[in-house]
Design a protein around this motif. Structure first.
Motif, PDB file in Angstrom:
ATOM      1  N   THR A   1      14.281  -3.506 -58.518  1.00  0.00           N
ATOM      2  CA  THR A   1      13.427  -2.922 -57.746  1.00  0.00           C
ATOM      3  C   THR A   1      13.122  -1.548 -57.291  1.00  0.00           C
ATOM      4  O   THR A   1      12.200  -0.777 -57.437  1.00  0.00           O
ATOM      5  CB  THR A   1      13.387  -3.908 -56.516  1.00  0.00           C
ATOM      6  OG1 THR A   1      13.107  -5.335 -56.683  1.00  0.00           O
ATOM      7  CG2 THR A   1      12.166  -3.487 -55.467  1.00  0.00           C
ATOM      8  N   ILE A   2      14.345  -1.079 -56.874  1.00  0.00           N
ATOM      9  CA  ILE A   2      14.537   0.482 -56.586  1.00  0.00           C
ATOM     10  C   ILE A   2      14.100   1.333 -57.636  1.00  0.00           C
ATOM     11  O   ILE A   2      14.457   1.078 -58.806  1.00  0.00           O
ATOM     12  CB  ILE A   2      16.046   0.625 -55.907  1.00  0.00           C
ATOM     13  CG1 ILE A   2      16.031   1.737 -54.960  1.00  0.00           C
ATOM     14  CG2 ILE A   2      17.265   0.744 -56.874  1.00  0.00           C
ATOM     15  CD1 ILE A   2      17.297   2.193 -54.128  1.00  0.00           C
ATOM     16  N   ASP A   3      13.611   2.522 -57.164  1.00  0.00           N
ATOM     17  CA  ASP A   3      13.468   3.481 -58.080  1.00  0.00           C
ATOM     18  C   ASP A   3      14.502   4.618 -58.216  1.00  0.00           C
ATOM     19  O   ASP A   3      14.910   5.257 -57.171  1.00  0.00           O
ATOM     20  CB  ASP A   3      12.022   4.282 -57.723  1.00  0.00           C
ATOM     21  CG  ASP A   3      12.104   5.365 -58.657  1.00  0.00           C
ATOM     22  OD1 ASP A   3      12.496   5.679 -59.752  1.00  0.00           O
ATOM     23  OD2 ASP A   3      10.856   6.095 -58.410  1.00  0.00           O
ATOM     24  N   PHE A   4      15.423   4.335 -59.209  1.00  0.00           N
ATOM     25  CA  PHE A   4      16.589   5.289 -59.254  1.00  0.00           C
ATOM     26  C   PHE A   4      16.335   6.622 -59.730  1.00  0.00           C
ATOM     27  O   PHE A   4      17.121   7.483 -59.691  1.00  0.00           O
ATOM     28  CB  PHE A   4      17.641   4.761 -60.071  1.00  0.00           C
ATOM     29  CG  PHE A   4      18.395   3.529 -59.704  1.00  0.00           C
ATOM     30  CD1 PHE A   4      19.484   3.568 -58.785  1.00  0.00           C
ATOM     31  CD2 PHE A   4      18.262   2.332 -60.254  1.00  0.00           C
ATOM     32  CE1 PHE A   4      19.869   2.417 -58.062  1.00  0.00           C
ATOM     33  CE2 PHE A   4      18.852   1.293 -59.975  1.00  0.00           C
ATOM     34  CZ  PHE A   4      19.802   1.235 -58.708  1.00  0.00           C
ATOM     35  N   ASN A   5      15.023   6.731 -59.961  1.00  0.00           N
ATOM     36  CA  ASN A   5      14.516   8.278 -60.198  1.00  0.00           C
ATOM     37  C   ASN A   5      13.455   9.080 -59.038  1.00  0.00           C
ATOM     38  O   ASN A   5      12.688   9.878 -59.560  1.00  0.00           O
ATOM     39  CB  ASN A   5      13.817   8.396 -61.561  1.00  0.00           C
ATOM     40  CG  ASN A   5      14.785   7.839 -62.660  1.00  0.00           C
ATOM     41  OD1 ASN A   5      15.901   8.549 -62.852  1.00  0.00           O
ATOM     42  ND2 ASN A   5      14.228   6.796 -63.389  1.00  0.00           N
ATOM     43  N   ASP A   6      13.903   8.473 -58.034  1.00  0.00           N
ATOM     44  CA  ASP A   6      13.059   8.953 -56.770  1.00  0.00           C
ATOM     45  C   ASP A   6      13.412  10.504 -56.554  1.00  0.00           C
ATOM     46  O   ASP A   6      14.544  10.533 -55.886  1.00  0.00           O
ATOM     47  CB  ASP A   6      13.150   8.153 -55.867  1.00  0.00           C
ATOM     48  CG  ASP A   6      12.305   8.427 -54.548  1.00  0.00           C
ATOM     49  OD1 ASP A   6      11.707   9.721 -54.381  1.00  0.00           O
ATOM     50  OD2 ASP A   6      12.206   7.548 -53.768  1.00  0.00           O
TER      51      ASP A   6
ATOM     52  N   TYR B   1      20.731  15.380 -51.700  1.00  0.00           N
ATOM     53  CA  TYR B   1      21.779  16.192 -52.575  1.00  0.00           C
ATOM     54  C   TYR B   1      21.393  17.521 -52.774  1.00  0.00           C
ATOM     55  O   TYR B   1      22.439  18.585 -52.877  1.00  0.00           O
ATOM     56  CB  TYR B   1      22.143  15.508 -53.972  1.00  0.00           C
ATOM     57  CG  TYR B   1      22.254  13.938 -53.865  1.00  0.00           C
ATOM     58  CD1 TYR B   1      23.577  13.898 -53.320  1.00  0.00           C
ATOM     59  CD2 TYR B   1      21.662  12.852 -54.128  1.00  0.00           C
ATOM     60  CE1 TYR B   1      24.026  12.442 -53.462  1.00  0.00           C
ATOM     61  CE2 TYR B   1      21.919  11.554 -53.960  1.00  0.00           C
ATOM     62  CZ  TYR B   1      23.166  11.321 -53.589  1.00  0.00           C
ATOM     63  OH  TYR B   1      23.757  10.050 -53.685  1.00  0.00           O
ATOM     64  N   HIS B   2      20.188  17.883 -52.790  1.00  0.00           N
ATOM     65  CA  HIS B   2      19.901  19.383 -52.827  1.00  0.00           C
ATOM     66  C   HIS B   2      19.799  20.027 -51.649  1.00  0.00           C
ATOM     67  O   HIS B   2      20.349  21.212 -51.490  1.00  0.00           O
ATOM     68  CB  HIS B   2      18.525  19.270 -53.547  1.00  0.00           C
ATOM     69  CG  HIS B   2      18.402  18.813 -54.920  1.00  0.00           C
ATOM     70  ND1 HIS B   2      17.194  19.140 -55.810  1.00  0.00           N
ATOM     71  CD2 HIS B   2      19.206  18.081 -55.587  1.00  0.00           C
ATOM     72  CE1 HIS B   2      17.257  18.411 -56.950  1.00  0.00           C
ATOM     73  NE2 HIS B   2      18.556  17.633 -56.661  1.00  0.00           N
ATOM     74  N   LYS B   3      19.348  19.390 -50.453  1.00  0.00           N
ATOM     75  CA  LYS B   3      19.348  20.080 -49.176  1.00  0.00           C
ATOM     76  C   LYS B   3      20.462  20.019 -48.438  1.00  0.00           C
ATOM     77  O   LYS B   3      20.722  20.924 -47.610  1.00  0.00           O
ATOM     78  CB  LYS B   3      18.312  19.613 -48.378  1.00  0.00           C
ATOM     79  CG  LYS B   3      16.782  19.869 -48.524  1.00  0.00           C
ATOM     80  CD  LYS B   3      15.678  19.070 -48.017  1.00  0.00           C
ATOM     81  CE  LYS B   3      14.411  19.325 -48.340  1.00  0.00           C
ATOM     82  NZ  LYS B   3      13.254  18.729 -47.357  1.00  0.00           N
TER      83      LYS B   3
ATOM     84  N   GLU C   1      19.774  15.125 -60.556  1.00  0.00           N
ATOM     85  CA  GLU C   1      18.394  14.524 -60.788  1.00  0.00           C
ATOM     86  C   GLU C   1      18.697  13.194 -61.162  1.00  0.00           C
ATOM     87  O   GLU C   1      17.538  12.643 -61.571  1.00  0.00           O
ATOM     88  CB  GLU C   1      17.847  15.341 -61.658  1.00  0.00           C
ATOM     89  CG  GLU C   1      17.695  16.887 -60.936  1.00  0.00           C
ATOM     90  CD  GLU C   1      17.192  17.602 -62.151  1.00  0.00           C
ATOM     91  OE1 GLU C   1      15.757  18.203 -62.007  1.00  0.00           O
ATOM     92  OE2 GLU C   1      17.831  18.225 -62.781  1.00  0.00           O
ATOM     93  N   SER C   2      19.597  12.434 -61.368  1.00  0.00           N
ATOM     94  CA  SER C   2      19.841  11.130 -62.146  1.00  0.00           C
ATOM     95  C   SER C   2      21.208  10.588 -61.464  1.00  0.00           C
ATOM     96  O   SER C   2      22.244  11.241 -60.909  1.00  0.00           O
ATOM     97  CB  SER C   2      19.556  11.165 -63.433  1.00  0.00           C
ATOM     98  OG  SER C   2      20.877  11.783 -64.064  1.00  0.00           O
ATOM     99  N   ILE C   3      21.196   9.181 -61.942  1.00  0.00           N
ATOM    100  CA  ILE C   3      22.416   8.412 -61.455  1.00  0.00           C
ATOM    101  C   ILE C   3      23.612   8.991 -62.279  1.00  0.00           C
ATOM    102  O   ILE C   3      24.839   9.120 -61.798  1.00  0.00           O
ATOM    103  CB  ILE C   3      22.207   6.992 -61.544  1.00  0.00           C
ATOM    104  CG1 ILE C   3      21.463   6.457 -60.783  1.00  0.00           C
ATOM    105  CG2 ILE C   3      23.603   6.176 -61.665  1.00  0.00           C
ATOM    106  CD1 ILE C   3      21.795   6.479 -59.291  1.00  0.00           C
ATOM    107  N   VAL C   4      23.280   9.347 -63.456  1.00  0.00           N
ATOM    108  CA  VAL C   4      24.267   9.850 -64.298  1.00  0.00           C
ATOM    109  C   VAL C   4      24.692  11.342 -63.804  1.00  0.00           C
ATOM    110  O   VAL C   4      25.919  11.360 -64.075  1.00  0.00           O
ATOM    111  CB  VAL C   4      23.850   9.817 -65.737  1.00  0.00           C
ATOM    112  CG1 VAL C   4      24.946  10.713 -66.671  1.00  0.00           C
ATOM    113  CG2 VAL C   4      23.588   8.598 -66.355  1.00  0.00           C
ATOM    114  N   ASP C   5      23.855  12.006 -63.503  1.00  0.00           N
ATOM    115  CA  ASP C   5      24.327  13.303 -62.807  1.00  0.00           C
ATOM    116  C   ASP C   5      25.393  13.028 -61.527  1.00  0.00           C
ATOM    117  O   ASP C   5      26.351  13.910 -61.667  1.00  0.00           O
ATOM    118  CB  ASP C   5      22.953  14.026 -62.286  1.00  0.00           C
ATOM    119  CG  ASP C   5      22.352  14.738 -63.466  1.00  0.00           C
ATOM    120  OD1 ASP C   5      22.690  14.724 -64.402  1.00  0.00           O
ATOM    121  OD2 ASP C   5      21.194  15.143 -63.044  1.00  0.00           O
TER     122      ASP C   5
END
Length: 238
Positions: free
Chosen positions: A31-36, A44-46, A70-74
């Protein structure tokens, strides 16, 4: 956190089943969007680190802010890099430089790129070593894990020098047979030796990354409830 969300939605006494149903409806892997992008940028950026798994240490926080995952792999890559071995080898600097300018990465061959593009040319995961053995050097899959374990520089504690030499020759010969230039194959093998000692298990790292993302997702979309729950857990810690 989910109990607080449910209470704010009108369920004054949520049961475990209520929490489970809410999780399955909103946060299950299906269900969850892992690319949100909002999650990655907001946390992570702020640099919003309230109870974010894998980002509780200042060094990890600084690394994540510089690398901007920007991703789970990152996320998995950064948690694998943030260990004494890779940091002492300056893998963090190599990775961030490559991530900022992906076009500058020279893979040497499309087969190598297939194995390393998700980490911008850096060998981070043990599975990547096995993929290089299989995809680039053509070594059967059932032999690749044994290859990974045996890969040590000659003279660095490898008891069987003849076996080590034979292993290198097998890797280079297989790579050449797949169209890789001999010089590139030799250089790749040396890189594998350099990174193999620091390689982390990808499946383990990805599991940790998903847990970290869950925290970041809740902090982004249910900040009030997440921070309230965090403060409650820390209430006895000065």
């Amino acid at each position: 956190t989910i109990s607080l969300i449910l209470k704010n939605q009108g369920n004054e006494n949520p049961s475990f089943k209520d929490v489970e149903n809410w999780f399955n409806k909103n946060m299950s892997p299906d269900t969850i969007d892992f690319n949100d992008k909002e999650v990655y940028e907001n946390v992570y950026h702020k640099g919003k680190w309230a109870a974010i798994f894998q980002c509780t240490q200042h060094g990890a926080q600084a690394l994540f802010k510089r690398a901007k995952p920007e991703s789970i792999v990152d996320i998995a890559t950064l948690t694998s890099i943030y260990r004494p071995g890779p940091l002492s080898a300056k893998v963090d600097k190599l990775y961030i430089k490559a991530k900022k300018d992906p076009d500058s990465v020279e893979y040497g061959h499309p087969l190598i790129k297939d194995c390393l593009k998700e980490t911008y040319g850096c060998i981070i995961f043990q599975e990547q070593v096995m993929n290089l053995c299989h995809i680039v050097a053509g070594i059967p899959k059932d032999e690749c894990n044994a290859m990974r374990k045996m890969m040590k520089p000659v003279g660095s504690g490898n008891e069987n020098i003849d076996k080590a030499k034979a292993l290198k020759e097998k890797f280079i010969a297989g790579s050449i047979a797949n169209g890789v230039d001999k010089y590139i194959a030799e250089d790749l093998y040396e890189k594998i030796l350099y990174f193999a000692g620091y390689g982390f298990n990808k499946s383990h790292a990805v599991s940790y990354a998903i847990n970290s993302y869950y925290c970041a997702w809740l902090l982004t979309h249910f900040e009030k409830e997440w921070v309230t729950a965090y403060l409650q857990t820390c209430s006895g810690n000065p």
